[in-house]
Design an enzyme around this catalytic site. Structure first.
Site, PDB file in Angstrom:
ATOM      1  N   GLY A  12     -21.461  38.393 -32.174  1.00  0.00           N
ATOM      2  CA  GLY A  12     -22.633  37.432 -32.087  1.00  0.00           C
ATOM      3  C   GLY A  12     -23.257  37.653 -30.676  1.00  0.00           C
ATOM      4  O   GLY A  12     -22.751  37.953 -29.538  1.00  0.00           O
ATOM      5  N   ARG A  22     -27.149  46.749 -18.320  1.00  0.00           N
ATOM      6  CA  ARG A  22     -28.016  47.244 -17.098  1.00  0.00           C
ATOM      7  C   ARG A  22     -26.983  47.462 -15.980  1.00  0.00           C
ATOM      8  O   ARG A  22     -26.946  48.608 -15.530  1.00  0.00           O
ATOM      9  CB  ARG A  22     -28.936  46.328 -16.704  1.00  0.00           C
ATOM     10  CG  ARG A  22     -29.731  46.500 -15.710  1.00  0.00           C
ATOM     11  CD  ARG A  22     -30.568  45.416 -15.154  1.00  0.00           C
ATOM     12  NE  ARG A  22     -31.274  45.713 -13.964  1.00  0.00           N
ATOM     13  CZ  ARG A  22     -31.023  45.308 -12.698  1.00  0.00           C
ATOM     14  NH1 ARG A  22     -30.141  44.559 -12.591  1.00  0.00           N
ATOM     15  NH2 ARG A  22     -31.652  45.343 -11.704  1.00  0.00           N
ATOM     16  N   ARG A  73     -21.339  42.564 -36.774  1.00  0.00           N
ATOM     17  CA  ARG A  73     -19.992  42.186 -36.921  1.00  0.00           C
ATOM     18  C   ARG A  73     -19.665  43.216 -37.950  1.00  0.00           C
ATOM     19  O   ARG A  73     -20.063  43.351 -38.947  1.00  0.00           O
ATOM     20  CB  ARG A  73     -19.816  40.757 -37.533  1.00  0.00           C
ATOM     21  CG  ARG A  73     -20.393  39.654 -36.616  1.00  0.00           C
ATOM     22  CD  ARG A  73     -20.210  38.318 -36.943  1.00  0.00           C
ATOM     23  NE  ARG A  73     -20.617  37.314 -36.215  1.00  0.00           N
ATOM     24  CZ  ARG A  73     -20.528  36.668 -35.088  1.00  0.00           C
ATOM     25  NH1 ARG A  73     -19.347  37.402 -34.400  1.00  0.00           N
ATOM     26  NH2 ARG A  73     -20.901  35.763 -34.466  1.00  0.00           N
ATOM     27  N   GLY A 103     -17.295  39.216 -27.546  1.00  0.00           N
ATOM     28  CA  GLY A 103     -16.278  38.285 -27.750  1.00  0.00           C
ATOM     29  C   GLY A 103     -14.862  38.738 -28.036  1.00  0.00           C
ATOM     30  O   GLY A 103     -14.625  39.679 -27.860  1.00  0.00           O
ATOM     31  N   ASP A 104     -14.152  37.695 -28.699  1.00  0.00           N
ATOM     32  CA  ASP A 104     -12.868  38.116 -29.011  1.00  0.00           C
ATOM     33  C   ASP A 104     -12.612  39.276 -30.177  1.00  0.00           C
ATOM     34  O   ASP A 104     -11.937  40.110 -29.976  1.00  0.00           O
ATOM     35  CB  ASP A 104     -12.019  36.812 -29.231  1.00  0.00           C
ATOM     36  CG  ASP A 104     -12.544  35.949 -30.405  1.00  0.00           C
ATOM     37  OD1 ASP A 104     -13.779  36.525 -30.973  1.00  0.00           O
ATOM     38  OD2 ASP A 104     -11.737  35.231 -30.957  1.00  0.00           O
ATOM     39  N   THR A 126     -20.023  35.670 -24.752  1.00  0.00           N
ATOM     40  CA  THR A 126     -20.228  34.973 -25.896  1.00  0.00           C
ATOM     41  C   THR A 126     -20.647  33.606 -25.414  1.00  0.00           C
ATOM     42  O   THR A 126     -20.203  33.189 -24.235  1.00  0.00           O
ATOM     43  CB  THR A 126     -19.057  34.884 -26.349  1.00  0.00           C
ATOM     44  OG1 THR A 126     -18.997  33.602 -27.511  1.00  0.00           O
ATOM     45  CG2 THR A 126     -17.844  34.855 -25.852  1.00  0.00           C
ATOM     46  N   ASP A 128     -19.508  30.970 -26.543  1.00  0.00           N
ATOM     47  CA  ASP A 128     -18.720  30.023 -26.902  1.00  0.00           C
ATOM     48  C   ASP A 128     -17.590  29.592 -25.733  1.00  0.00           C
ATOM     49  O   ASP A 128     -16.772  28.687 -25.691  1.00  0.00           O
ATOM     50  CB  ASP A 128     -17.694  30.656 -27.992  1.00  0.00           C
ATOM     51  CG  ASP A 128     -18.410  30.814 -29.366  1.00  0.00           C
ATOM     52  OD1 ASP A 128     -19.537  30.066 -29.301  1.00  0.00           O
ATOM     53  OD2 ASP A 128     -17.859  31.680 -30.095  1.00  0.00           O
ATOM     54  N   ASP A 130     -14.759  31.086 -25.238  1.00  0.00           N
ATOM     55  CA  ASP A 130     -13.574  31.050 -25.680  1.00  0.00           C
ATOM     56  C   ASP A 130     -12.580  32.037 -25.365  1.00  0.00           C
ATOM     57  O   ASP A 130     -11.542  32.555 -26.659  1.00  0.00           O
ATOM     58  CB  ASP A 130     -13.639  30.691 -27.310  1.00  0.00           C
ATOM     59  CG  ASP A 130     -14.543  31.937 -27.915  1.00  0.00           C
ATOM     60  OD1 ASP A 130     -14.978  32.930 -27.227  1.00  0.00           O
ATOM     61  OD2 ASP A 130     -14.272  32.200 -29.165  1.00  0.00           O
ATOM     62  N   GLY A 171     -19.713  26.921 -30.954  1.00  0.00           N
ATOM     63  CA  GLY A 171     -18.444  27.185 -30.321  1.00  0.00           C
ATOM     64  C   GLY A 171     -17.431  27.723 -31.194  1.00  0.00           C
ATOM     65  O   GLY A 171     -16.109  27.785 -30.700  1.00  0.00           O
ATOM     66  N   ARG A 172     -17.594  27.758 -32.410  1.00  0.00           N
ATOM     67  CA  ARG A 172     -16.575  28.523 -33.277  1.00  0.00           C
ATOM     68  C   ARG A 172     -15.300  27.556 -33.417  1.00  0.00           C
ATOM     69  O   ARG A 172     -15.546  26.229 -33.809  1.00  0.00           O
ATOM     70  CB  ARG A 172     -16.356  29.707 -33.264  1.00  0.00           C
ATOM     71  CG  ARG A 172     -15.517  30.490 -34.324  1.00  0.00           C
ATOM     72  CD  ARG A 172     -15.272  31.825 -33.803  1.00  0.00           C
ATOM     73  NE  ARG A 172     -16.471  32.768 -33.890  1.00  0.00           N
ATOM     74  CZ  ARG A 172     -16.824  33.563 -34.879  1.00  0.00           C
ATOM     75  NH1 ARG A 172     -16.450  33.345 -36.114  1.00  0.00           N
ATOM     76  NH2 ARG A 172     -18.004  34.093 -34.601  1.00  0.00           N
ATOM     77  N   GLY A 186     -24.757  12.904 -20.773  1.00  0.00           N
ATOM     78  CA  GLY A 186     -24.373  11.753 -20.609  1.00  0.00           C
ATOM     79  C   GLY A 186     -24.031  11.248 -22.201  1.00  0.00           C
ATOM     80  O   GLY A 186     -24.631  10.151 -22.211  1.00  0.00           O
ATOM     81  N   ARG A 243     -29.428   9.739 -37.120  1.00  0.00           N
ATOM     82  CA  ARG A 243     -30.161  11.190 -37.462  1.00  0.00           C
ATOM     83  C   ARG A 243     -29.152  12.283 -37.067  1.00  0.00           C
ATOM     84  O   ARG A 243     -28.746  12.052 -36.012  1.00  0.00           O
ATOM     85  CB  ARG A 243     -31.480  11.184 -36.928  1.00  0.00           C
ATOM     86  CG  ARG A 243     -32.469  10.457 -37.222  1.00  0.00           C
ATOM     87  CD  ARG A 243     -33.111  10.679 -38.624  1.00  0.00           C
ATOM     88  NE  ARG A 243     -34.241   9.806 -39.069  1.00  0.00           N
ATOM     89  CZ  ARG A 243     -33.869   8.410 -39.617  1.00  0.00           C
ATOM     90  NH1 ARG A 243     -32.919   8.036 -39.977  1.00  0.00           N
ATOM     91  NH2 ARG A 243     -35.226   7.870 -40.311  1.00  0.00           N
TER      92      ARG A 243
HETATM   93  O1  F6P Z   1     -19.510  33.382 -31.522  1.00  0.00           O
HETATM   94  C1  F6P Z   1     -20.712  33.190 -31.348  1.00  0.00           C
HETATM   95  C2  F6P Z   1     -21.280  31.874 -32.638  1.00  0.00           C
HETATM   96  O2  F6P Z   1     -22.597  31.720 -32.215  1.00  0.00           O
HETATM   97  C3  F6P Z   1     -20.492  31.000 -32.844  1.00  0.00           C
HETATM   98  O3  F6P Z   1     -20.447  29.698 -31.830  1.00  0.00           O
HETATM   99  C4  F6P Z   1     -20.731  30.602 -34.186  1.00  0.00           C
HETATM  100  O4  F6P Z   1     -19.708  30.088 -34.860  1.00  0.00           O
HETATM  101  C5  F6P Z   1     -20.886  32.271 -34.791  1.00  0.00           C
HETATM  102  O5  F6P Z   1     -21.125  32.828 -33.514  1.00  0.00           O
HETATM  103  C6  F6P Z   1     -22.021  32.063 -35.604  1.00  0.00           C
HETATM  104  O6  F6P Z   1     -21.989  33.578 -36.180  1.00  0.00           O
HETATM  105  P1  F6P Z   1     -23.100  34.200 -36.935  1.00  0.00           P
HETATM  106  O7  F6P Z   1     -24.290  34.449 -36.067  1.00  0.00           O
HETATM  107  O8  F6P Z   1     -22.732  35.361 -37.599  1.00  0.00           O
HETATM  108  O9  F6P Z   1     -23.542  33.134 -38.194  1.00  0.00           O
END
Ligand code: F6P
Length: 319
Positions: A12, A22, A73, A103-104, A126, A128, A130, A171-172, A186, A243
């Site tokens: 992502g 850069r 991906r 990311g991971d 990322t 996230d 994470d 945040g996955r 807040g 909402r």
């Molecule tokens: O890892 C970044 C992220 O935006 C996550 O927060 C989210 O769950 C996921 O990627 C969404 O992935 P995609 O863009 O492939 O739908």
């Protein structure tokens, strides 16, 4: 001896990816290395979409969102045959090492390549936050600012209408975005995997808020609860009409904040220094306002849940 490197962005996208490319490119060039950019992450590595970069290739990229190299991906990268093709493509260009930004998933791909003999360093980018071992990932700060700006706007309209606003954030499987934005705007309630989900406690909080406020904000991390359903329950069981707003991919766009630009620049410089110093299966991490290099396995096997929970305690005290 490393004479030539490739850089790619994978997974992502996140604000600050361009700033990291850069910094990697300019640092490597300043050390006399040849630099190649790989388009569309590991997919481009597999397809051989590789081009040489110079100083001008990364001009005016520092402050732009997304990634100019493109990203993808590629779950098939777990297949060793796919990775063999990727390594062959790097050999064709005479590339000795790789800097992988992401990311991971990016970390797992890089680790697998390093186990096949390619020197690799990674940079955590990322929204996230994470990745264990680094206090901050690049992109996290920009996403927080985007979310808080949206939440402030939702508060205005909620307050006018005496409503409760549920805001789903990304945040996955990590609650860092939810917890940090709950503190920063807040919020009345923060729902994340690490904090648990107790419907009765949430309804009590909202009923209490309704006694002395015209609005309530609930920040909900994705993949926990259906916020449309939760909004209906809140409307039925509390004085507030509710909402739901899913912020979605807007959280991944935009110009990186100063904090993300500086972090990306520092990590990009450190990544090349670490690679040339012999770190060949390492990731960059921010620790106590410094950038360190640590083994990728340590980051992948680590767990920073305690840090998230400590921050959640701050939220609870201030609520
Ligand atoms: O890892 C970044 C992220 O935006 C996550 O927060 C989210 O769950 C996921 O990627 C969404 O992935 P995609 O863009 O492939 O739908």
């Amino acid at each position: 001896m490393i004479k030539s490197i490739a850089v790619l962005t994978s997974g992502g996208d996140a604000p600050g990816m361009n700033a990291a490319i850069r910094a990697v490119t300019r640092t490597a060039l300043s050390k006399g290395l040849k630099v190649y950019g790989v388009h569309d992450g590991y997919l481009g590595l597999f397809k051989g979409q590789i081009e040489e970069l110079n100083r001008r290739s990364v001009s005016e990229k520092l402050g732009s969102g997304g990634t100019f190299l493109g990203t993808a991906r590629l779950t098939e990268f777990t297949d060793i045959e796919i990775r063999k093709v990727a390594l062959r493509n790097l050999r064709i260009y005479g590339i000795d090492a790789l800097v992988a930004i992401g990311g991971d998933g990016t970390y797992r791909g890089a680790l697998a390549l390093s186990q096949m003999g390619l020197p690799v360093v990674t940079i955590p980018v990322t929204i996230d936050n994470d990745i264990a071992g680094t206090e901050f990932t690049i992109g996290f700060d920009t996403a927080l600012n985007t979310i808080v700006e949206a939440a402030d706007k939702l508060r205005d309209t909620s307050s006018s209408h005496r409503r409760c606003s549920l805001i789903e954030v990304m945040g996955r499987n990590c609650g860092d975005i939810a917890v940090a934005t709950s503190i920063a705007c807040g919020a009345e309630v923060c729902i994340a995997k690490e904090t648990g989900y107790d419907l009765e406690a949430i309804l009590d909080n909202i009923r209490e808020a309704a006694q002395h406020k015209r609005h309530a904000i609930i920040i909900v991390a994705e993949n926990i609860v259906d916020i449309e359903e939760l909004a209906k329950t809140i409307t039925k069981k509390t004085p507030f009409e509710a909402r739901a707003t899913v912020l979605g991919h807007v959280q991944r766009g935009g110009k990186p904040t100063v904090r993300d630009r500086v972090l990306a620049s520092k990590m990009g410089v450190k990544a090349i220094e670490a690679l040339l110093a012999g770190d060949n299966h390492h990731c960059m991490a921010s620790k106590a306002n410094d950038i360190i290099s640590m083994p990728i396995e340590e980051a992948l096997n680590g767990d920073d849940t305690a840090v998230t929970l400590k921050e959640y305690e701050v939220f609870k005290v201030l609520w």
